[in-house]
Design a protein around this motif. Structure first.
Motif, mmCIF file in Angstrom:
data_model
loop_
_atom_site.group_PDB
_atom_site.id
_atom_site.type_symbol
_atom_site.label_atom_id
_atom_site.label_comp_id
_atom_site.label_asym_id
_atom_site.label_seq_id
_atom_site.Cartn_x
_atom_site.Cartn_y
_atom_site.Cartn_z
ATOM 1 N N LEU A 1 -8.622 5.182 15.813
ATOM 2 C CA LEU A 1 -7.173 5.017 15.791
ATOM 3 C C LEU A 1 -6.704 4.307 14.520
ATOM 4 O O LEU A 1 -5.762 4.748 13.862
ATOM 5 C CB LEU A 1 -6.714 4.242 17.033
ATOM 6 C CG LEU A 1 -5.216 4.032 17.169
ATOM 7 C CD1 LEU A 1 -4.531 5.367 17.385
ATOM 8 C CD2 LEU A 1 -4.928 3.102 18.325
ATOM 9 N N VAL A 2 -7.374 3.228 14.160
ATOM 10 C CA VAL A 2 -6.996 2.496 12.942
ATOM 11 C C VAL A 2 -7.242 3.360 11.706
ATOM 12 O O VAL A 2 -6.401 3.390 10.796
ATOM 13 C CB VAL A 2 -7.762 1.157 12.858
ATOM 14 C CG1 VAL A 2 -7.566 0.505 11.505
ATOM 15 C CG2 VAL A 2 -7.317 0.230 13.960
ATOM 16 N N GLY A 3 -8.334 4.082 11.666
ATOM 17 C CA GLY A 3 -8.607 4.973 10.538
ATOM 18 C C GLY A 3 -7.559 6.060 10.402
ATOM 19 O O GLY A 3 -7.143 6.405 9.287
ATOM 20 N N PHE A 4 -7.107 6.586 11.530
ATOM 21 C CA PHE A 4 -6.064 7.625 11.506
ATOM 22 C C PHE A 4 -4.748 7.063 10.986
ATOM 23 O O PHE A 4 -4.085 7.688 10.139
ATOM 24 C CB PHE A 4 -5.887 8.209 12.907
ATOM 25 C CG PHE A 4 -4.831 9.274 12.979
ATOM 26 C CD1 PHE A 4 -5.044 10.514 12.406
ATOM 27 C CD2 PHE A 4 -3.628 9.026 13.608
ATOM 28 C CE1 PHE A 4 -4.068 11.494 12.467
ATOM 29 C CE2 PHE A 4 -2.646 9.992 13.671
ATOM 30 C CZ PHE A 4 -2.874 11.233 13.098
ATOM 31 N N VAL A 5 -4.360 5.886 11.460
ATOM 32 C CA VAL A 5 -3.104 5.263 11.008
ATOM 33 C C VAL A 5 -3.182 4.940 9.515
ATOM 34 O O VAL A 5 -2.225 5.203 8.770
ATOM 35 C CB VAL A 5 -2.800 3.999 11.848
ATOM 36 C CG1 VAL A 5 -1.663 3.206 11.245
ATOM 37 C CG2 VAL A 5 -2.487 4.387 13.280
ATOM 38 N N ILE A 6 -4.302 4.424 9.065
ATOM 39 C CA ILE A 6 -4.453 4.088 7.648
ATOM 40 C C ILE A 6 -4.430 5.361 6.797
ATOM 41 O O ILE A 6 -3.823 5.387 5.720
ATOM 42 C CB ILE A 6 -5.745 3.286 7.399
ATOM 43 C CG1 ILE A 6 -5.682 1.942 8.114
ATOM 44 C CG2 ILE A 6 -6.011 3.095 5.923
ATOM 45 C CD1 ILE A 6 -4.600 1.018 7.627
ATOM 46 N N SER A 7 -5.065 6.420 7.279
ATOM 47 C CA SER A 7 -5.063 7.663 6.489
ATOM 48 C C SER A 7 -3.661 8.258 6.414
ATOM 49 O O SER A 7 -3.283 8.818 5.380
ATOM 50 C CB SER A 7 -6.042 8.671 7.069
ATOM 51 O OG SER A 7 -5.599 9.135 8.327
ATOM 52 N N LEU A 8 -2.879 8.139 7.473
ATOM 53 C CA LEU A 8 -1.481 8.586 7.414
ATOM 54 C C LEU A 8 -0.700 7.765 6.396
ATOM 55 O O LEU A 8 0.088 8.306 5.609
ATOM 56 C CB LEU A 8 -0.818 8.476 8.782
ATOM 57 C CG LEU A 8 -1.161 9.544 9.804
ATOM 58 C CD1 LEU A 8 -0.453 9.264 11.120
ATOM 59 C CD2 LEU A 8 -0.780 10.914 9.294
ATOM 60 N N PHE A 9 -0.918 6.461 6.399
ATOM 61 C CA PHE A 9 -0.251 5.587 5.434
ATOM 62 C C PHE A 9 -0.655 5.947 4.003
ATOM 63 O O PHE A 9 0.183 6.017 3.101
ATOM 64 C CB PHE A 9 -0.580 4.121 5.737
ATOM 65 C CG PHE A 9 -0.035 3.156 4.735
ATOM 66 C CD1 PHE A 9 1.316 2.853 4.704
ATOM 67 C CD2 PHE A 9 -0.876 2.558 3.807
ATOM 68 C CE1 PHE A 9 1.826 1.970 3.771
ATOM 69 C CE2 PHE A 9 -0.381 1.668 2.868
ATOM 70 C CZ PHE A 9 0.977 1.374 2.846
ATOM 71 N N GLN A 10 -1.951 6.187 3.790
ATOM 72 C CA GLN A 10 -2.429 6.536 2.449
ATOM 73 C C GLN A 10 -1.878 7.886 2.003
ATOM 74 O O GLN A 10 -1.547 8.077 0.828
ATOM 75 C CB GLN A 10 -3.953 6.562 2.411
ATOM 76 C CG GLN A 10 -4.573 5.194 2.374
ATOM 77 C CD GLN A 10 -6.086 5.259 2.306
ATOM 78 O OE1 GLN A 10 -6.707 6.154 2.858
ATOM 79 N NE2 GLN A 10 -6.681 4.307 1.618
#
Length: 91
Positions: A30-39
């Motif tokens: 979940l955190v990786g997905f949110v960070i990748s969306l932000f990036q």
């Protein structure tokens, strides 16, 4: 010990492993997905931006679910040791 006993123990082991690993893996996902969306939205491609929040989130997940994980593993181990006399009598 028969083939059915080995299969039952292996199945139970895999289920316990999946239940124990799920909170940590789902948190990292979940955190990786949110960070990748932000990036992707900001076009910032800094490797530490994805690693550090994921590491912190996994540490928090371990702190929150650590007691339950340990209790699950201890219960599973007790269950295996309780099954030993039954399994040894079949040989």
């Amino acid at each position: 010990m028969s083939d059915a006993d080995v299969t039952e123990i292996a199945t139970e082991t895999m289920m316990v492993a999946a239940k124990v690993a799920a909170p940590i893996l789902l948190t990292a996902l979940l955190v990786g997905f949110v960070i990748s969306l932000f990036q992707a939205a900001t076009q910032i491609q800094e490797p530490t931006l994805s690693f550090v929040p994921k590491m912190i989130a996994v540490a928090v997940a371990l702190l929150i679910t650590g007691n339950w994980v340990l209790a699950s593993l201890v219960d599973f181990t007790h269950h295996l040791f309780d099954q030993l006399p039954r399994l040894l009598d079949r040989t």
